[in-house]
Design an enzyme around this catalytic site. Sequence first.
Site, PDB file in Angstrom:
ATOM      1  N   ASP A  98       0.823  -1.239  -0.068  1.00 33.05           N
ATOM      2  CA  ASP A  98       0.158  -0.069  -0.180  1.00 33.05           C
ATOM      3  C   ASP A  98       0.794   1.236  -0.148  1.00 33.05           C
ATOM      4  OD1 ASP A  98      -2.440   1.626   0.286  1.00 33.05           O
ATOM      5  OD2 ASP A  98      -3.161  -0.258   1.361  1.00 33.05           O
ATOM      6  N   ASP A 202      -2.898   4.553  -2.139  1.00 39.01           N
ATOM      7  CA  ASP A 202      -4.056   5.311  -1.329  1.00 39.01           C
ATOM      8  C   ASP A 202      -4.479   6.416  -1.607  1.00 39.01           C
ATOM      9  OD1 ASP A 202      -5.452   5.026   1.272  1.00 39.01           O
ATOM     10  OD2 ASP A 202      -4.301   6.522   1.959  1.00 39.01           O
ATOM     11  N   GLU A 261      -6.912   3.767  -5.486  1.00 35.99           N
ATOM     12  CA  GLU A 261      -8.042   3.821  -4.553  1.00 35.99           C
ATOM     13  C   GLU A 261      -8.751   5.000  -5.088  1.00 35.99           C
ATOM     14  OE1 GLU A 261      -9.921   3.905  -0.308  1.00 35.99           O
ATOM     15  OE2 GLU A 261      -7.812   5.016  -0.823  1.00 35.99           O
ATOM     16  N   HIS A 325     -11.055  -3.438   4.122  1.00 35.26           N
ATOM     17  CA  HIS A 325     -10.883  -2.910   5.289  1.00 35.26           C
ATOM     18  C   HIS A 325     -11.840  -1.685   5.999  1.00 35.26           C
ATOM     19  CE1 HIS A 325      -8.594  -0.563   2.976  1.00 35.26           C
ATOM     20  NE2 HIS A 325      -8.248   0.251   3.978  1.00 35.26           N
ATOM     21  N   ASP A 326     -12.496  -1.092   4.672  1.00 37.54           N
ATOM     22  CA  ASP A 326     -13.168   0.312   5.083  1.00 37.54           C
ATOM     23  C   ASP A 326     -14.497  -0.027   5.036  1.00 37.54           C
ATOM     24  OD1 ASP A 326     -10.755   1.675   5.499  1.00 37.54           O
ATOM     25  OD2 ASP A 326     -10.713   2.435   3.327  1.00 37.54           O
TER      26      ASP A 326
HETATM   27  C1  GLC Z   1      -8.064   5.018   2.231  1.00 33.12           C
HETATM   28  C2  GLC Z   1      -7.910   3.818   3.358  1.00 33.12           C
HETATM   29  C3  GLC Z   1      -8.476   4.363   4.597  1.00 33.12           C
HETATM   30  C4  GLC Z   1      -7.676   5.313   5.107  1.00 33.12           C
HETATM   31  C5  GLC Z   1      -7.701   6.672   4.191  1.00 33.12           C
HETATM   32  C6  GLC Z   1      -6.609   7.634   4.756  1.00 33.12           C
HETATM   33  O1  GLC Z   1      -9.464   5.349   2.110  1.00 33.12           O
HETATM   34  O2  GLC Z   1      -8.501   2.850   2.632  1.00 33.12           O
HETATM   35  O3  GLC Z   1      -8.356   2.994   5.472  1.00 33.12           O
HETATM   36  O4  GLC Z   1      -8.258   5.648   6.498  1.00 33.12           O
HETATM   37  O5  GLC Z   1      -7.301   6.179   3.059  1.00 33.12           O
HETATM   38  O6  GLC Z   1      -5.408   7.218   4.488  1.00 33.12           O
END
Ligand code: GLC
Length: 554
Positions: A98, A202, A261, A325-326
């Site tokens: 990541d 990310d 993402e 995970h979110d």
């Molecule tokens: C992304 C991650 C999340 C995190 C955010 C800030 O959305 O998936 O878990 O809180 O970025 O880094």
Amino acid sequence: MKENWWKKAVVYQIYCKSFKDTDGDGLGDLQGVIDKIPYLSDLGIDCIWFNPIYPSPHVDGGYDVADYYGINEEYGGLPAFKKLLETAHQYNIRVLMDMVLNHSSDRCKWFQEARKSKDNPYRNYYIWRDPVDGHEPNNWANYFYEGKGSAWEFDETTSQYYLHYYSVHMPDLNWEYKPLREELYKMMNYWLDMGVDGFRYDVFPYIKKPEGLLSITDVAPLPNGFVEARAKKANLPGIHDFLHEMNERVLKGRDVYTVGEGSAVNPETAISYTRADREELHSLYHFDIAVKNRILKPLEIKEKLLRWNKVYENGGWIAQWLNNHDRPRQVSHFGNDKDFRKESAKMLAVLIHTIPGTPYIYQGEEFGMTNVCFDSITDYNDAYTCGAYDMLVRAGENPKDVLEKLRPSSRDNARTPFQWDDSENAGFTTGTPWIKLNPNYKEINLKKDLESEDSVFRFYQKLIALRKSEEAMWNGNLQMLLPENETEFCYLRETEDSKLLVLLNYSSEKKELILPEDLDVKDATLLLSNYDREKDLMDRKAFLPYEAAIYKMV
Ligand code: GLC
């Protein structure tokens, strides 16, 4: 189409902290992953994506990176990571890291230095502004606390504010500053040189900040509407230059895979990020289906799948997924974890693995793990849940109602430990787990699933194996039949010499199976189904709850 390994691949996402603990400290670790590589290989996956495993104070589950060159000592440090890479590669499993490029932790050396003085060499790695009339430079909200907290934090030492789109402990990096970009490229090359096979970027759409940010007088306040304001900060002109530069400096000439993402990205923008000739990203991970706080109807999902299929049709590529995970557990959110847990878990799997794109499995999904329901806010750990709870209760709302409201979307639904078996702590740890387990682990666990005749895991195995034997699974064009049918999905995946038919009953009801009249099914052979089915499609009348079947037509 040019063959790329990541198009055929199935990616398995590991949230290390909750996967498998081997030293009894209550946190998962890399040795735990190493021990389970044979398990993952048996499942058939091709690639692991690790959520951040760098040293971090864990304000935000590791997305607050304190050292971009290290591995969290609690997970085993760099030696464990190198061993993991070696083991994974022996099993032909690739590894994605990541990359958190929008912000760092405030404990990162870069920020520790930057905040010391205005002329510190690291100062411009971050975004600093003078107060305006003794207040924050503008009204931007950070993304935690449902938009109710400022995106600016005052730093006493130099009497300036720094920008943080996320937690106050996660200052945003200043991509306009070339030395910062160079630093990031160097770091990314370091991981690839070590043998890492690619990256998940990310929140990349936010790395380019709104125009005018550098001159404080030009900063117009964004609308107060949180989502609207957030969208205005994403995918801004100039971001393509950054991504292209990063591609040139880091990825070029290497056989690696990147997935960005992309919340707030639409299909048109996704094409511009991922079409091969753009040389930016390989694929995009969008949020249009796993939306927060709402469960889409099957027909809406179908429509969105078709909308996003434009990316595939125009030479781009996306990830396919329903939980991570979110987000809540997919069988709880999109399926029916009460009456048809296994059936719906399998049906959703078929959907994700048979539409164009790279399918992602989130740990525990492969045997149908479900959401958790904690009674007290003190059992929750997620920064979003706790932050929003705090804000709402302080604003006068009833604590019980607030908890009720936040529970279904809490990120902890996905973060409770992996349920390996029905022994103490589900076989996750011999110590005290960092977060409580889902109490249903005696009933729902991998061991029990494997012993059952209708194992979800075994079904995933077969589904993943089909991707290897049937080219149409990953390389076939999609043709949606019965596009307006509300709960029945019927579609073809077709290459020049093979054709698959996928049938799904996305509902808890028994239905009559009505196939399009012009569909010739007399030679169709069943490849996979989540019910014990007669082989001949012609003989079938009923469509059972959450039934899913894949037929080979040619
Ligand atoms: C992304 C991650 C999340 C995190 C955010 C800030 O959305 O998936 O878990 O809180 O970025 O880094």
